[in-house]
Design a protein around this motif. Structure first.
Motif, PDB file in Angstrom:
ATOM      1  N   VAL A 218      19.749  18.898  83.362  1.00  0.00           N
ATOM      2  CA  VAL A 218      18.686  18.559  84.304  1.00  0.00           C
ATOM      3  C   VAL A 218      17.395  19.246  83.882  1.00  0.00           C
ATOM      4  O   VAL A 218      17.385  20.446  83.590  1.00  0.00           O
ATOM      5  CB  VAL A 218      19.061  18.994  85.745  1.00  0.00           C
ATOM      6  CG1 VAL A 218      17.907  18.706  86.704  1.00  0.00           C
ATOM      7  CG2 VAL A 218      20.329  18.289  86.193  1.00  0.00           C
ATOM      8  N   ARG A 219      16.317  18.519  83.874  1.00  0.00           N
ATOM      9  CA  ARG A 219      15.010  19.093  83.544  1.00  0.00           C
ATOM     10  C   ARG A 219      14.318  19.506  84.846  1.00  0.00           C
ATOM     11  O   ARG A 219      13.870  18.658  85.614  1.00  0.00           O
ATOM     12  CB  ARG A 219      14.161  18.094  82.772  1.00  0.00           C
ATOM     13  CG  ARG A 219      14.704  17.731  81.390  1.00  0.00           C
ATOM     14  CD  ARG A 219      13.779  16.765  80.683  1.00  0.00           C
ATOM     15  NE  ARG A 219      13.637  15.520  81.426  1.00  0.00           N
ATOM     16  CZ  ARG A 219      12.616  14.673  81.295  1.00  0.00           C
ATOM     17  NH1 ARG A 219      11.610  14.967  80.474  1.00  0.00           N
ATOM     18  NH2 ARG A 219      12.573  13.564  81.995  1.00  0.00           N
ATOM     19  N   ILE A 220      14.289  20.821  85.091  1.00  0.00           N
ATOM     20  CA  ILE A 220      13.634  21.340  86.290  1.00  0.00           C
ATOM     21  C   ILE A 220      12.139  21.080  86.163  1.00  0.00           C
ATOM     22  O   ILE A 220      11.503  21.461  85.186  1.00  0.00           O
ATOM     23  CB  ILE A 220      13.901  22.850  86.466  1.00  0.00           C
ATOM     24  CG1 ILE A 220      15.400  23.151  86.443  1.00  0.00           C
ATOM     25  CG2 ILE A 220      13.272  23.342  87.758  1.00  0.00           C
ATOM     26  CD1 ILE A 220      16.178  22.513  87.559  1.00  0.00           C
TER      27      ILE A 220
ATOM     28  N   MET B  87      13.589  17.371  88.791  1.00  0.00           N
ATOM     29  CA  MET B  87      13.976  17.989  90.056  1.00  0.00           C
ATOM     30  C   MET B  87      13.055  19.164  90.382  1.00  0.00           C
ATOM     31  O   MET B  87      12.839  20.047  89.548  1.00  0.00           O
ATOM     32  CB  MET B  87      15.424  18.490  89.984  1.00  0.00           C
ATOM     33  CG  MET B  87      15.973  19.024  91.301  1.00  0.00           C
ATOM     34  SD  MET B  87      17.677  19.668  91.143  1.00  0.00           S
ATOM     35  CE  MET B  87      18.576  18.196  90.655  1.00  0.00           C
ATOM     36  N   LYS B  88      12.521  19.139  91.598  1.00  0.00           N
ATOM     37  CA  LYS B  88      11.707  20.249  92.088  1.00  0.00           C
ATOM     38  C   LYS B  88      12.537  21.054  93.073  1.00  0.00           C
ATOM     39  O   LYS B  88      13.089  20.502  94.029  1.00  0.00           O
ATOM     40  CB  LYS B  88      10.432  19.737  92.769  1.00  0.00           C
ATOM     41  CG  LYS B  88       9.567  20.843  93.354  1.00  0.00           C
ATOM     42  CD  LYS B  88       8.348  20.278  94.077  1.00  0.00           C
ATOM     43  CE  LYS B  88       7.511  21.392  94.702  1.00  0.00           C
ATOM     44  NZ  LYS B  88       6.330  20.847  95.443  1.00  0.00           N
ATOM     45  N   LEU B  89      12.633  22.363  92.843  1.00  0.00           N
ATOM     46  CA  LEU B  89      13.421  23.243  93.692  1.00  0.00           C
ATOM     47  C   LEU B  89      12.524  24.185  94.479  1.00  0.00           C
ATOM     48  O   LEU B  89      11.575  24.748  93.936  1.00  0.00           O
ATOM     49  CB  LEU B  89      14.392  24.080  92.846  1.00  0.00           C
ATOM     50  CG  LEU B  89      15.475  23.341  92.063  1.00  0.00           C
ATOM     51  CD1 LEU B  89      16.241  24.322  91.193  1.00  0.00           C
ATOM     52  CD2 LEU B  89      16.416  22.601  93.002  1.00  0.00           C
TER      53      LEU B  89
ATOM     54  N   MET C 205      22.631  26.690  85.784  1.00  0.00           N
ATOM     55  CA  MET C 205      23.676  25.665  85.777  1.00  0.00           C
ATOM     56  C   MET C 205      23.077  24.272  85.647  1.00  0.00           C
ATOM     57  O   MET C 205      23.622  23.407  84.948  1.00  0.00           O
ATOM     58  CB  MET C 205      24.533  25.776  87.048  1.00  0.00           C
ATOM     59  CG  MET C 205      25.448  26.986  87.057  1.00  0.00           C
ATOM     60  SD  MET C 205      26.498  27.083  88.552  1.00  0.00           S
ATOM     61  CE  MET C 205      27.543  25.631  88.331  1.00  0.00           C
ATOM     62  N   LEU C 206      21.952  24.039  86.294  1.00  0.00           N
ATOM     63  CA  LEU C 206      21.308  22.732  86.192  1.00  0.00           C
ATOM     64  C   LEU C 206      20.802  22.472  84.778  1.00  0.00           C
ATOM     65  O   LEU C 206      21.001  21.379  84.224  1.00  0.00           O
ATOM     66  CB  LEU C 206      20.154  22.633  87.194  1.00  0.00           C
ATOM     67  CG  LEU C 206      20.538  22.549  88.669  1.00  0.00           C
ATOM     68  CD1 LEU C 206      19.288  22.601  89.542  1.00  0.00           C
ATOM     69  CD2 LEU C 206      21.335  21.289  88.969  1.00  0.00           C
ATOM     70  N   VAL C 207      20.152  23.470  84.193  1.00  0.00           N
ATOM     71  CA  VAL C 207      19.633  23.301  82.832  1.00  0.00           C
ATOM     72  C   VAL C 207      20.782  23.072  81.851  1.00  0.00           C
ATOM     73  O   VAL C 207      20.717  22.197  80.977  1.00  0.00           O
ATOM     74  CB  VAL C 207      18.788  24.527  82.422  1.00  0.00           C
ATOM     75  CG1 VAL C 207      18.452  24.473  80.933  1.00  0.00           C
ATOM     76  CG2 VAL C 207      17.509  24.576  83.248  1.00  0.00           C
TER      77      VAL C 207
ATOM     78  N   ASN D  22      15.473   9.321  89.594  1.00  0.00           N
ATOM     79  CA  ASN D  22      14.699   9.821  88.451  1.00  0.00           C
ATOM     80  C   ASN D  22      13.971  11.117  88.788  1.00  0.00           C
ATOM     81  O   ASN D  22      13.759  11.963  87.910  1.00  0.00           O
ATOM     82  CB  ASN D  22      13.698   8.771  87.984  1.00  0.00           C
ATOM     83  CG  ASN D  22      14.376   7.560  87.380  1.00  0.00           C
ATOM     84  OD1 ASN D  22      15.476   7.662  86.831  1.00  0.00           O
ATOM     85  ND2 ASN D  22      13.741   6.405  87.490  1.00  0.00           N
ATOM     86  N   PHE D  23      13.570  11.264  90.058  1.00  0.00           N
ATOM     87  CA  PHE D  23      12.928  12.509  90.497  1.00  0.00           C
ATOM     88  C   PHE D  23      13.365  12.799  91.919  1.00  0.00           C
ATOM     89  O   PHE D  23      13.386  11.901  92.765  1.00  0.00           O
ATOM     90  CB  PHE D  23      11.397  12.398  90.438  1.00  0.00           C
ATOM     91  CG  PHE D  23      10.698  13.632  90.955  1.00  0.00           C
ATOM     92  CD1 PHE D  23      10.688  14.804  90.213  1.00  0.00           C
ATOM     93  CD2 PHE D  23      10.076  13.622  92.195  1.00  0.00           C
ATOM     94  CE1 PHE D  23      10.052  15.951  90.693  1.00  0.00           C
ATOM     95  CE2 PHE D  23       9.436  14.761  92.682  1.00  0.00           C
ATOM     96  CZ  PHE D  23       9.428  15.926  91.926  1.00  0.00           C
TER      97      PHE D  23
END
Length: 270
Positions: free
Chosen positions: A246-248, A252-254, A240-242, A214-215
Motif C-alpha cells: 500500500v502506498r501511504i 491511503m491517508k491515515l 505492515m501496509l507498506v 483507488n484512494f
C-alpha cells in the motif's frame, strides 16, 4: 469545508477513545451521529463549530450500550426529540442504565434504511455487548464505514468494509503493552479476546485484506490510553501496509482519532 449548498460528504470524529466516542457523518446540511459517548454540551458545540444546526440532525446510531458510547445520550434526548437507531436488545440495556423515552427508539432490523440524503446499513460486530453494530453510510458516490469495538474482523465483516472510501476503524491496543501493562488478567483476556478490541496488527490486516478503492481515507480510532500510543499505531500499521504494497499518501491517508479534538475526513473532489 464545503459550501452551504454542497452535497459533499464529510466525517468528523468529535471524540475517540476509552472516555468517550462520537462521530458525525454529514452530507450537505443533513447529518447523523454514530454514538453519543461525550457530553451533550460537547456534541452541541461540535455541531456548531462545523457550521451545522441541531435541527438538521437526522438521528443517532448507537453501536452498543457501554458508557463510552452512550454517556451523553440521556441529556441529548432531554434537549432534542431525535430518533435513536439501535438494536432492540441494545436499547433494553440502555434503558436499564439511563432514563430515555421509549418513543425515541427506531429498532434496527435486517437491511438498510434511508435517512435524509444518506442510506445507512448496520452490520453486526464482535464485542461483549448485547447486540453491537457497525454502520455503512452511502452518501452520493462515497461509502463511509464506522467499525470500532470489535475483537475481530472476520470474512463477513470484511465484506462490509469492501470499497469504503472513508473509514473509521478501531486500532485499540498494542499486544506487548497490553501483556505487560497494569490490567489484571481477566481484563487483558477480555481486551484481546474475540469479543474485545482490535489490536494495531489486526487493524492493519483488515486494511490489507479488504477490497480497497483507488484512494481511501482512514481515521484510526478508539486508541487505548493505557495499552497503546500514536507512535506505535503509526509504526505498526504503517509498516505492515507498506510491506503489503500500500502506498501511504497516494492510495491511503491515515489519521489518528483523538479524545479531545475533532479529526475530519472530507470527500475528495475529482
Amino acid at each position: 469545508m464545503v459550501t452551504q449548498n454542497s452535497l459533499a460528504t464529510e466525517v468528523h470524529v468529535l471524540a475517540s477513545g476509552s472516555k468517550g466516542n462520537c462521530t458525525l457523518i454529514r452530507r450537505g446540511e443533513s447529518f447523523i451521529l454514530h454514538d453519543a459517548g461525550i457530553s451533550c454540551r460537547r456534541i452541541v458545540n461540535g455541531v456548531k463549530e462545523l457550521g451545522l444546526e441541531m435541527h438538521s440532525l437526522e438521528g443517532v446510531f448507537i453501536s452498543h450500550e457501554h458508557s463510552d458510547h452512550i454517556g451523553g445520550l440521556q441529556q441529548l434526548l432531554k434537549r432534542f426529540d431525535i430518533p435513536v437507531y439501535t438494536k432492540q436488545d441494545t436499547w433494553r440495556q440502555i434503558q436499564s442504565r439511563l432514563t430515555v423515552p421509549n418513543h425515541n427508539l427506531v429498532a434496527l432490523t435486517k437491511g438498510s434504511l434511508t435517512i435524509g440524503n444518506m442510506v445507512v446499513e448496520p452490520f453486526r460486530v464482535s464485542h461483549d455487548a448485547a447486540d453491537p453494530i457497525g454502520i455503512n453510510v452511502f452518501a452520493g458516490d462515497q461509502k463511509v464505514t464506522v467499525l470500532t469495538d470489535s475483537g475481530e474482523v472476520d470474512d463477513r465483516m470484511l465484506r462490509y468494509l469492501d470499497d469504503t472510501t472513508m473509514l473509521v476503524l478501531e486500532a485499540n491496543y498494542d499486544p506487548h503493552m497490553l501483556k505487560f501493562g497494569s490490567y489484571d488478567r481477566f481484563l487483558k483476556e477480555r481486551v484481546a479476546g474475540p469479543q474485545g478490541h482490535l489490536s494495531n496488527d489486526a487493524t492493519a490486516q483488515a486494511l490489507l485484506m479488504m477490497k480497497r478503492p483507488n484512494f481511501m481515507q482512514v481515521i484510526l480510532a478508539h486508541r487505548s490510553e493505557n495499552n497503546n500510543n500514536p507512535v506505535l499505531v503509526t509504526q505498526t500499521i504503517g509498516n505492515m501496509l507498506v510491506q503489503g504494497g500500500v502506498r501511504i499518501g497516494p492510495e491511503m491517508k491515515l489519521q489518528h482519532g483523538q479524545p479531545n479534538e475533532c479529526v475530519s475526513m472530507v470527500e475528495v473532489t475529482k
